[in-house]
Each structure stands twice: as C-alpha cells, then as structure tokens.
Enzyme design. Structure first.
Site, short mmCIF file in Angstrom:
data_model
loop_
_atom_site.label_atom_id
_atom_site.label_comp_id
_atom_site.label_asym_id
_atom_site.label_seq_id
_atom_site.Cartn_x
_atom_site.Cartn_y
_atom_site.Cartn_z
N ASP A 58 0.69 -1.10 0.01
CA ASP A 58 -0.07 -0.02 0.09
C ASP A 58 0.80 1.36 0.06
OD1 ASP A 58 -1.85 2.09 0.67
OD2 ASP A 58 -3.19 0.48 1.28
N SER A 124 -5.82 13.89 -15.10
CA SER A 124 -7.10 13.72 -15.87
C SER A 124 -7.62 15.12 -16.25
CB SER A 124 -7.83 13.27 -14.71
OG SER A 124 -9.41 13.45 -15.03
N ALA A 125 -8.50 14.89 -17.41
CA ALA A 125 -9.01 16.11 -17.60
C ALA A 125 -9.81 16.70 -16.76
CB ALA A 125 -9.92 15.79 -19.03
N TYR A 148 -12.19 14.07 -5.74
CA TYR A 148 -11.05 13.17 -6.58
C TYR A 148 -10.46 14.34 -7.43
CZ TYR A 148 -9.88 10.91 -10.83
OH TYR A 148 -9.24 10.71 -11.93
N LYS A 152 -6.10 15.23 -7.89
CA LYS A 152 -5.39 15.43 -8.92
C LYS A 152 -4.50 16.66 -8.97
CE LYS A 152 -6.07 11.20 -10.42
NZ LYS A 152 -5.08 10.53 -10.59
N TYR A 176 -5.47 12.44 -19.00
CA TYR A 176 -6.21 11.33 -19.64
C TYR A 176 -7.68 12.25 -20.13
CZ TYR A 176 -3.03 8.14 -17.31
OH TYR A 176 -1.96 7.41 -16.99
P1 NAD Z 1 -7.97 1.37 -11.45
O1 NAD Z 1 -8.77 1.50 -10.11
O2 NAD Z 1 -8.13 0.17 -12.31
O3 NAD Z 1 -6.22 1.21 -11.36
C1 NAD Z 1 -5.87 1.72 -10.11
C2 NAD Z 1 -4.78 0.87 -9.39
O4 NAD Z 1 -4.31 1.40 -8.15
C3 NAD Z 1 -5.73 -0.28 -8.80
O5 NAD Z 1 -4.95 -1.49 -9.17
C4 NAD Z 1 -5.79 -0.23 -7.08
O6 NAD Z 1 -5.70 -1.66 -6.61
C5 NAD Z 1 -4.52 0.44 -7.07
N1 NAD Z 1 -4.31 1.21 -5.90
C6 NAD Z 1 -5.16 2.31 -5.61
N2 NAD Z 1 -4.54 2.74 -4.16
C7 NAD Z 1 -3.56 2.25 -3.99
C8 NAD Z 1 -2.68 2.35 -2.84
N3 NAD Z 1 -2.83 2.99 -1.80
N4 NAD Z 1 -1.55 1.49 -2.89
C9 NAD Z 1 -1.22 0.70 -4.00
N5 NAD Z 1 -2.30 0.42 -5.13
C10 NAD Z 1 -3.23 1.33 -4.99
O7 NAD Z 1 -7.93 3.00 -12.46
P2 NAD Z 1 -7.56 3.27 -13.93
O8 NAD Z 1 -8.48 3.48 -14.51
O9 NAD Z 1 -6.41 2.42 -14.25
O10 NAD Z 1 -6.64 4.56 -13.42
C11 NAD Z 1 -5.46 4.57 -13.14
C12 NAD Z 1 -5.17 6.19 -12.99
O11 NAD Z 1 -5.49 6.98 -13.85
C13 NAD Z 1 -5.96 6.82 -11.77
O12 NAD Z 1 -5.05 7.54 -10.75
C14 NAD Z 1 -6.91 7.25 -12.11
O13 NAD Z 1 -7.44 8.40 -11.14
C15 NAD Z 1 -6.23 8.19 -13.39
N6 NAD Z 1 -7.41 8.31 -14.38
C16 NAD Z 1 -8.27 7.41 -14.75
C17 NAD Z 1 -9.20 7.66 -15.86
C18 NAD Z 1 -9.99 6.69 -16.30
O14 NAD Z 1 -11.33 6.96 -16.76
N7 NAD Z 1 -9.99 5.19 -15.74
C19 NAD Z 1 -9.24 8.90 -16.33
C20 NAD Z 1 -8.40 9.91 -15.78
C21 NAD Z 1 -7.40 9.68 -14.79
C1 UD1 Z 2 -16.14 10.78 -15.54
C2 UD1 Z 2 -15.62 11.63 -14.58
C3 UD1 Z 2 -14.22 12.26 -14.74
C4 UD1 Z 2 -13.25 11.25 -15.19
C5 UD1 Z 2 -13.82 10.36 -16.19
C6 UD1 Z 2 -12.96 9.39 -16.77
C7 UD1 Z 2 -17.85 12.44 -13.51
C8 UD1 Z 2 -18.63 13.63 -13.29
N1 UD1 Z 2 -16.63 12.70 -14.06
O1 UD1 Z 2 -16.12 11.70 -16.79
O2 UD1 Z 2 -13.83 12.84 -13.47
O3 UD1 Z 2 -12.01 11.71 -15.29
O4 UD1 Z 2 -15.15 9.82 -15.98
O5 UD1 Z 2 -13.33 8.47 -17.71
O6 UD1 Z 2 -17.99 11.28 -12.92
N2 UD1 Z 2 -23.23 9.09 -19.45
C9 UD1 Z 2 -24.77 8.71 -19.70
N3 UD1 Z 2 -25.01 7.66 -19.22
C10 UD1 Z 2 -24.37 6.60 -18.40
C11 UD1 Z 2 -23.20 7.17 -17.75
C12 UD1 Z 2 -22.63 8.21 -18.49
O7 UD1 Z 2 -25.38 9.30 -20.69
O8 UD1 Z 2 -24.73 5.74 -17.82
C13 UD1 Z 2 -23.17 10.48 -20.19
C14 UD1 Z 2 -22.55 11.51 -19.32
O9 UD1 Z 2 -23.34 12.35 -18.92
C15 UD1 Z 2 -21.28 12.15 -19.99
C16 UD1 Z 2 -20.61 10.86 -21.08
O10 UD1 Z 2 -21.85 9.86 -20.93
O11 UD1 Z 2 -21.85 12.76 -20.96
C17 UD1 Z 2 -19.47 10.42 -20.42
O12 UD1 Z 2 -19.77 9.92 -19.08
P1 UD1 Z 2 -18.58 9.21 -18.37
O13 UD1 Z 2 -18.24 8.01 -19.08
O14 UD1 Z 2 -18.91 8.97 -16.78
O15 UD1 Z 2 -17.27 10.27 -18.17
P2 UD1 Z 2 -17.13 11.69 -17.94
O16 UD1 Z 2 -18.61 12.14 -17.01
O17 UD1 Z 2 -16.56 12.43 -19.00
#
Ligand code: NAD
Ligand code: UD1
Length: 338
Positions: A58, A124-125, A148, A152, A176
């Site tokens: 962790d 993240s965006a 959250y 970031k 991202y």
């Molecule tokens: P994910 O939850 O699949 O992966 C995160 C990993 O980190 C998991 O395997 C979890 O077990 C591990 N983890 C969490 N806390 C921990 C800790 N304290 N010590 C050790 N391991 C820990 O998420 P993801 O979608 O792969 O995202 C990865 C990163 O990208 C995250 O920081 C997330 O915020 C960022 N991000 C994700 C998205 C998205 O849409 N998936 C978008 C923008 C940014």
């Molecule tokens: C969400 C997170 C954002 C994160 C991103 C990662 C929120 C408010 N924001 O963004 O912080 O970085 O995911 O991928 O949660 N939608 C539907 N039906 C659904 C789910 C979503 O119509 O069941 C729509 C939403 O209104 C949005 C689009 O689909 O217009 C994308 O939604 P989502 O996948 O949740 O991503 P974000 O909102 O862009």
C-alpha cells in the site's frame, strides 16, 4: 529502463505494463489490489511472454514502499495508483485525500531517498476548471468540482513544486480524457466493481444483458444531437503515450503537462450507436435527466502532445467499442462458467 508501475494491476496500468514490457523495459508492479485482481499479473505475463514481478504493498505505508525501493533499482516511476470514483469521493473525501495525496507523498519520499527523480503521473481532464470552451488546452485554468478532482490538482501542484525546487526531478503530467476499450486479446480490460458509473462499461453490461437499459443523461445540451460530448481514447493508445513520455523525460528536467485524447468529441448517442455496430444488435436505451455536475462538451486539443511527445491516437471509436465488446463478452461468459 527499470520502471516501477504503481497501480500497475489496474485498468490503465496493466495495458501500459504490456506495452512497456513488449518494448523491452523491465517493469515492477506495486499494487494493493484495492481495485484490481492479482490474476491480472498472470494475464500480463501470458500476453507478453515475460515475467512481471509484482509487489503487493500500500503506497500509504511508508515502510512497505521503502522496502520495495530497497529491493529494486528503478530509473523511473509511472504513478497510476489512486482511487478514482467521483461520486464516492464526494461521500468519502478523507479516504480520497488520504489514499491519493498521502500515497503520492510517501512515494515521492521513497523516490527522494533512493535517488529516483523521473515520474509520470496519471492526471485527468478533470483538472480543468470546466468553464472554458472546448477544445481544452494545457494552459487552461485548473480547478475541480469534487474531492477526486482536487486530489489530481493538488498532486500536480506537489510535482510542479518539487521539480522547481530540485533539478534532479522531472515529471510528466498526463491528463487523460476518457479512456475506454481493452487489450485486443480480450484478456484484459476494464472491470469496475458494482454498477459502472462511466458510460462505456455501462453500455457493455447492457449488451451482455447484465443491465437492462442504457440511460442517456440528458438530450437537451447545446451539442449537435443534444447529448454530452467527450473525447474517448483507446486504452492501448493511452498506454503508448506513457512509453513516449518515458523517452521524453530521460533527457529533460522540469515539469511538463500533456493532454492525452484523440482531439475528437463523440456524443453519448454516437457511442451507443458505435457499440451497437460492434456487438451486432440494438441496445435498449432511454433518456434520463442530466447527471449533476456534467458538462455539455469536453474534448482535448492534442497539438502539444503531438509536437513534444510525437503522440497521436491510432484507434477510432469503432476499434474502441469492438475491443471493449470482445473483453466484456469473454469476461462475462468466463464468470458464467465458474
Ligand atoms: P484502477 O482503479 O483500475 O487502477 C488503480 C490501481 O491502483 C488499482 O489496481 C488499485 O488496486 C491500485 N491502488 C489504489 N490505491 C492504492 C494504494 N494506496 N496503494 C497501492 N495500490 C493502490 O484505475 P485506472 O482506471 O487504471 O486509473 C489509473 C489512474 O489514472 C488513476 O490515478 C486514475 O485516477 C487516473 N485516471 C483514470 C481515468 C479513467 O477513466 N480510468 C481518467 C483519468 C485519470
Ligand atoms: C467521468 C468523471 C471524470 C473522469 C472520467 C474518466 C464524473 C462527473 N466525471 O467523466 O472525473 O475523469 O469519468 O473517464 O463522473 N453518461 C450517460 N449514461 C451513463 C453514463 C454516462 O449518458 O450511464 C454520459 C455522461 O453524461 C457524459 C458521457 O456519458 O456525457 C460520459 O460520461 P462518463 O463516462 O461518466 O465520463 P465523464 O463524465 O466524462
């Protein structure tokens, strides 16, 4: 290079692990499996044919993190680990600040103690304040609307400050947009706990019959078809962005931020239609009210990543949906078989 991937068993980390390993880097995954499964590591090894050492630890446990840095010699760290659910962060802000901020702090302390200065961070965006018009540029004002997002923004600040104070540090902040899709083998993909919040995993679960209907959150936005527009990017393209970022900081010091997206926006209706084509059947959908906090249109300007990193996305929405469908279909039928 020897690269530590914190959170390397998660969705984006595991796909990046594959690309790095296939390009000859030696990787070590550090994960506490709070949001992933140990079996992911075997899948990475199966796909790459190379070993993927994994340290179960962790990041908030300074001793455990230091022990990992004593056991291995790293040239760089890619820091994925963190909690990422927006809604949950509003309900449990302290857990998010503790895990994301303290975890990053302990990681940076271990890096300092062991003379590792190169880090790529999963931003993240969501760090953009959201009141500027799309496309989003890297120099747009930062801010957040939930804990959250603030973690970031704050981690970006921490990295920027350390890079300014100590010339041994170099950080790339990768912002991202909306990562979707899966590894083309169908062995790895996004596996959220419970009912998905994000659009793509939700649609995929409707396609396999695990959820009854796609809920479209609002069709009265000022967008071409009234539904929300986002910049979806294939997770394999995103993974490749990390490889380019690793090359980039090898020869530079300082802190650099880049958008990783395709630069194109797709509406919710367009995503649902693309998924219907991928899975070969119509999906039930209904229009629901807008989701609180959603913005009409978010997509990236990707000029800087193209110019500086040489990054451009290869895959389009149809490949993203085809790979997500392949993964969802295989993982659902596997769990039915258990
Ligand atoms: P994910 O939850 O699949 O992966 C995160 C990993 O980190 C998991 O395997 C979890 O077990 C591990 N983890 C969490 N806390 C921990 C800790 N304290 N010590 C050790 N391991 C820990 O998420 P993801 O979608 O792969 O995202 C990865 C990163 O990208 C995250 O920081 C997330 O915020 C960022 N991000 C994700 C998205 C998205 O849409 N998936 C978008 C923008 C940014
Ligand atoms: C969400 C997170 C954002 C994160 C991103 C990662 C929120 C408010 N924001 O963004 O912080 O970085 O995911 O991928 O949660 N939608 C539907 N039906 C659904 C789910 C979503 O119509 O069941 C729509 C939403 O209104 C949005 C689009 O689909 O217009 C994308 O939604 P989502 O996948 O949740 O991503 P974000 O909102 O862009």
């Amino acid at each position: 290079m020897n690269v530590l991937l914190t959170g390397g068993a998660g969705f984006i980390g595991s796909h990046t692990a594959i690309i790095l390993s296939e390009r000859g880097h030696d990787i070590v995954v550090l994960d506490n499996f709070s949001n992933s499964k140990p079996s992911v590591i075997q899948r990475i090894e199966r796909i790459t044919g190379r070993s993927c050492p994994c340290e179960e630890a962790d990041l908030t446990d300074a001793e455990a993190v230091d022990a990992v840095f004593r056991r291995w010699k790293f040239d760089a760290v890619i820091h994925f680990a963190g909690f990422k659910a927006v809604g949950e962060s509003v309900e449990k802000p302290l857990e998010y600040y503790e895990n994301n901020l303290i975890g990053t702090l302990k990681l940076m302390e271990a890096m300092t103690n062991h003379d590792v200065g190169d880090i790529i961070f999963s931003s993240s965006a969501t760090v953009y304040r959201g009141d500027s018009p799309a496309p989003y540029y890297e120099d747009y004002p930062l801010g957040a609307s939930n804990p959250y997002g603030w973690t970031k923004v704050m981690i970006e600040r921490m990295l920027r400050d350390v890079c300014a104070a100590d010339s041994r540090w170099a950080a790339v902040l990768l912002r991202y947009f909306n990562p979707i899709g899966a590894h083309p083998s169908g062995l790895l993909g996004e596996d959220p706990n419970g009912i998905p919040n994000n659009l793509l995993p939700y649609v995929a679960k409707v396609a396999v019959g695990e959820l009854p209907v796609v809920r479209i959150f609002g069709d009265d936005y000022d967008t071409p078809d009234g539904t929300g527009v986002r910049d979806y990017i294939h997770v394999m393209d995103l993974a490749r962005g990390h490889l380019l970022a690793l090359d980039y900081i090898r020869t530079r010091r300082g802190c650099f931020s880049f958008n990783l997206g395709t630069g194109k926006g797709y509406s919710v209706k367009e995503v649902v239609a693309a998924f219907e084509r991928a899975c070969g059947k119509p999906l039930p959908s209904r229009i629901d009210p807008r989701r609180a906090g959603d913005l009409p249109e978010i997509y990236a300007n990707v000029d800087l990543a193209r110019k500086e990193l040489g990054f451009s996305a290869e895959f389009g929405l149809s490949e993203m949906c085809a790979d997500a469908w392949n993964w969802q279909r295989r993982s659902s039928s596997a769990s039915e078989g258990l």
